[in-house]
Enzyme design. Structure first.
Site, short mmCIF file in Angstrom:
data_model
loop_
_atom_site.label_atom_id
_atom_site.label_comp_id
_atom_site.label_asym_id
_atom_site.label_seq_id
_atom_site.Cartn_x
_atom_site.Cartn_y
_atom_site.Cartn_z
N ALA A 1 11.65 2.29 2.94
CA ALA A 1 10.77 1.24 3.45
C ALA A 1 9.63 0.98 2.48
O ALA A 1 9.33 1.80 1.61
CB ALA A 1 10.20 1.63 4.82
N ALA A 2 9.00 -0.18 2.65
CA ALA A 2 7.76 -0.52 1.95
C ALA A 2 6.71 -0.85 2.99
O ALA A 2 7.02 -1.40 4.06
CB ALA A 2 7.99 -1.70 1.01
N ASP B 1 11.07 16.00 8.52
CA ASP B 1 10.73 15.54 7.18
C ASP B 1 9.23 15.66 6.95
O ASP B 1 8.61 14.78 6.36
CB ASP B 1 11.19 14.08 6.99
CG ASP B 1 11.19 13.66 5.52
OD1 ASP B 1 11.18 14.54 4.65
OD2 ASP B 1 11.16 12.45 5.26
N ILE C 1 0.81 -1.21 0.00
CA ILE C 1 0.00 0.00 0.00
C ILE C 1 0.84 1.27 0.00
O ILE C 1 0.29 2.37 -0.07
CB ILE C 1 -0.96 0.03 1.22
CG1 ILE C 1 -0.18 -0.10 2.53
CG2 ILE C 1 -2.00 -1.07 1.09
CD1 ILE C 1 -1.07 -0.01 3.77
N GLY C 2 2.15 1.14 0.07
CA GLY C 2 2.99 2.32 0.05
C GLY C 2 4.46 1.96 -0.05
O GLY C 2 4.87 0.85 0.29
#
Length: 578
Positions: free
Chosen positions: A155-156, A352, A149-150
Site C-alpha cells: 500500500a501507499a 507483523d 507520506i508512506g
C-alpha cells in the site's frame, strides 16, 4: 505429645497450607502444581510467579469451607467414639486451619468483586476518538489528497483533508513542533512529506491506498480479499449496504472488528474506488498501477481505500534520531503491550509487529503515544482461539520473519498441527523494546540472533539505566517456550504496578490482596478526579491508567504481583551474593 502441643501443630499445619497455597511469593508450591510449567531447566534459575492455586483446582478452592467443616466434624466425632485426645485435637485444629483458607478466599472474592466494579466504571466511560466524528466521506472525491507520506509492501499512504470535517482547533501547547518534525525538515533530500505541525493541521487525515493485483475490480471481491485491513475499522466505516456482502465465504458476515483503543489504529472510513494517479505514483510504484494509468502496469482498476488519522511518523523514524528518556521509554514499552493485550482479548493476532508498523505522535506533555497499525497480515478468527491450522507450507505464518516468535517460525506443517499466536505478538513487542531503550534489536541484521535457534542466555543485556522491573518483563517475554512466558495482559500489569503501584507491592503478606484492592480503589478515585478536572484527558499516562483499570482481572493481577515480587527477591539475592 500433649493436647496443647497437638493443637498448636494442627494450627501450624493449617496455616502452612494457607500460606503455601495462596500467598508465599517463592513459588515452590505453584511450581509443583504446575508440573514445572515455569521452570526452564535444571541449570537455570528463573523467575517464578507468586504461588496460587491454578484454575484446574478451582473445585477445591470453592469447596474449602465444606472441607473445613468435615474436618472439624470428624474431630468432634472422634471425641464421642473413643479416639485419642491427640488425634481429636489434630483433626479439630487442622479443620480450623483450613477454615482460615476459606476466610482468605472470601477476601479474594471481595477483591474480585472490587475489580469488576472498577472495570465496569471505566469501561462505561470508553475511549474517545482522536478525531471529530463525521457522517460523510464514503467516496474518494470527498477528500483533498496531498503528498505521499508512506509506502509499504502492499500500500501507499497519502495525507488528506476532508472539507466536510474541519479539524479541531488545538491549544497553544499542542502546536509546538515535535522532535520528529525537525528530523524530516532536515532530510529534504528524501521524497517524504515534511511533517510540520502546519501540515498536520491542514491534512489531519491519512488515506491508505491498497495495491490490487489479483482481487479483481468488484467491491465484493476486493473487500473479501482485503478483509483483514478492516479489523480496526469503526462501526460507521462502511456504508450499511456494503456491510451486507459476501466475506470469508459467508453471506452477511462482516470481518471481525476490534473496539477502539488508544494504542490501536482506528479506520474511520473504508470504501472501494478507481485507482487515481496520485503524486509520485509513476516513480514510486508504477508496476501496481492499472493499464489505463501505466501501459506496463499489472494492477486492477479498483482497489480499497482506508481513511485514518494522520500521525507525524513511525516509531522507527523517531528512534533513528532520538533515544527517549527512561520514563518515556517505559511508557512506550507499556503502550505496545497494552495494544497487544487489547488485540489478544478480542481474538486478534497482528503477526507483523515491527517499529515500521507502529505510528507515533506526542501528547500535550511531549510524551510519545504509540499506535499499532497495518493489519494486513493479522489473524482474526471468529472463535478467538488464535490457533491457526498449519497443514501445509502454503499457509502464511505472517510477516517480518526476523520477529516471528520461536513457536511460529519453527512450526512444521502436518495433519492436526496448529500454530498458537496467543503470545507471539508479546514476544515481538519485547524485541522492539530493545530499540526503544536505545539498543539494536537483537534479532535484526547479519549478526543478529535467529528466533529459530537462539538461547535465552544469548540475549544482550539492556542498559543499566533501564528499570529492573522492565528488564524482568522483557526477559520473561523473550523466553523460547511460550508456556513459560507471561501473557501480554500479565506483562502489561507488571509494568503498571511497577510505574504506579509501588506502595501496593510493599509487605505483600496474608493481607496483600486486600491492600492491593484498596490501592486500586484509591487509584480509581485519582484517575476519575483528574478526568473530571480535564487536566489529563488526552495525556498518555492518563490513557494508560484508564486502560489498566478498565481491564482489571484478579488472576492476571495476582500473577503479575507474584512475578514482580519473586523477581525482586532474586535481584536482591544476586546483589547480596555479589
Amino acid at each position: 505429645m500433649s493436647v496443647k502441643h497437638a493443637i498448636s501443630r494442627g494450627l501450624e499445619l493449617g496455616r502452612s497450607v494457607l500460606q503455601l497455597g495462596l500467598f508465599k511469593s517463592g513459588g515452590r508450591f505453584a511450581a509443583k502444581l504446575r508440573a514445572d510449567r515455569f521452570r526452564v531447566g535444571p541449570s537455570v534459575r528463573t523467575v517464578q510467579p507468586q504461588a496460587f492455586l491454578p484454575s484446574r483446582y478451582r473445585y477445591y478452592r470453592t469447596s474449602l469451607k465444606g472441607l473445613a467443616a468435615q474436618l472439624q466434624s470428624a474431630g468432634f466425632r472422634r471425641g464421642f467414639t473413643g479416639g485419642s485426645p491427640r488425634n481429636r485435637a489434630v483433626f479439630l485444629a487442622f479443620g480450623l486451619g483450613v477454615g482460615l483458607i476459606e476466610q482468605q478466599l472470601e477476601e479474594d472474592r471481595k477483591s474480585a468483586a472490587t475489580c469488576r466494579e472498577i472495570q465496569a466504571v471505566f469501561r462505561k466511560k470508553g475511549f474517545q476518538s482522536p478525531l471529530k466524528p463525521f457522517t460523510s466521506g464514503y467516496k474518494l472525491e470527498d477528500y483533498v489528497i496531498g503528498n505521499q507520506i508512506g509506502k509499504g509492501s502492499n500500500a501507499a499512504v497519502y495525507e488528506a483533508a476532508a472539507p466536510f470535517a474541519p479539524p479541531k482547533k488545538k491549544k497553544n501547547h499542542d502546536d509546538r513542533t515535535s522532535p520528529l518534525v525537525q528530523i524530516n525538515e532536515e532530510e529534504e533530500s528524501q521524497r517524504t512529506q515534511s511533517l510540520s505541525c502546519c501540515s498536520l493541521r491542514n491534512f489531519p487525515l491519512a488515506i491508505k491506498m491498497m495495491w490490487n493485483f489479483g482481487a479483481g475490480s468488484s467491491s465484493e471481491a476486493i473487500l473479501k480479499s482485503m478483509s483483514q485491513e478492516l479489523v480496526p475499522a469503526g462501526p460507521l466505516a462502511m456504508k450499511q449496504e456494503k456491510e451486507q456482502i459476501i466475506l470469508d465465504g459467508h453471506f452477511g458476515v462482516v470481518p471481525k472488528r476490534v473496539s477502539a483503543h488508544p494504542n490501536v489504529i482506528r479506520v474511520f472510513r473504508a470504501f472501494t474506488a478507481d485507482v487515481p494517479l496520485l503524486p509520485c505514483a509513476l516513480e514510486e510504484y508504477p508496476d501496481v498501477l492499472p493499464a489505463r494509468l501505466n501501459p506496463a502496469g499489472l494492477g486492477n482498476n479498483r482497489t480499497l481505500f482506508l481513511v485514518m488519522k494522520n500521525y507525524p511518523g513511525t516509531l522507527r523514524q523517531y528512534l533513528a534520531a532520538y533515544t527517549p528518556e527512561r520514563r518515556h521509554a517505559s511508557l512506550m514499552a507499556l503502550q505496545l503491550l497494552e495494544g497487544v493485550a487489547h488485540l489478544c482479548r478480542q481474538g486478534v493476532a497482528h503477526r507483523d509487529l515491527k517499529s515500521d508498523n507502529v505510528l507515533l505522535e506526542f501528547d500535550s506533555d511531549g510524551v510519545p503515544r504509540l499506535v499499532i497499525t497495518d493489519f494486513g497480515c493479522c489473524l482474526a478468527q471468529r472463535d478467538s482461539s488464535l490457533q491457526l491450522p498449519f497443514n501445509s507450507m502454503w499457509v502464511s505464518r505472517g510477516g517480518n520473519a526476523s520477529l516471528m516468535a520461536p513457536e511460529v517460525v519453527t512450526a512444521v506443517p502436518g495433519s492436526g498441527v496448529f500454530i498458537d499466536y496467543s503470545k507471539a505478538d508479546a514476544w515481538a513487542a519485547a524485541a522492539i523494546s530493545y530499540e526503544i531503550f536505545g539498543q539494536q534489536n537483537p534479532f535484526y541484521g547479519a549478526q543478529g540472533l535467529d528466533s529459530r535457534t537462539y538461547r535465552e542466555d544469548q540475549l544482550p543485556l539492556l542498559p543499566s539505566a533501564v528499570p529492573a522491573d522492565v528488564q524482568l518483563v522483557i526477559k520473561l517475554l523473550l523466553r523460547r517456550n511460550p508456556s513459560k512466558r507471561p501473557s501480554a495482559c500479565v506483562a502489561a500489569n507488571m509494568l503498571h504496578l511497577s510505574l504506579w503501584g509501588q506502595r501496593a507491592l510493599v509487605n505483600q503478606d496474608s493481607a496483600g490482596m486486600k491492600k492491593l484492592a484498596d490501592w486500586l480503589l484509591c487509584q480509581s478515585a485519582v484517575v476519575l478526579l483528574k478526568g473530571c478536572r480535564g487536566s489529563s484527558g488526552n495525556r498518555v499516562e492518563a490513557e494508560l491508567q484508564r486502560s489498566f483499570l478498565s481491564n482489571l482481572d484478579l488472576e492476571d493481577l495476582r500473577t503479575a504481583v507474584g512475578f514482580l515480587l519473586y523477581g525482586r527477591e532474586q535481584h536482591q539475592a544476586c546483589i547480596m551474593s555479589a
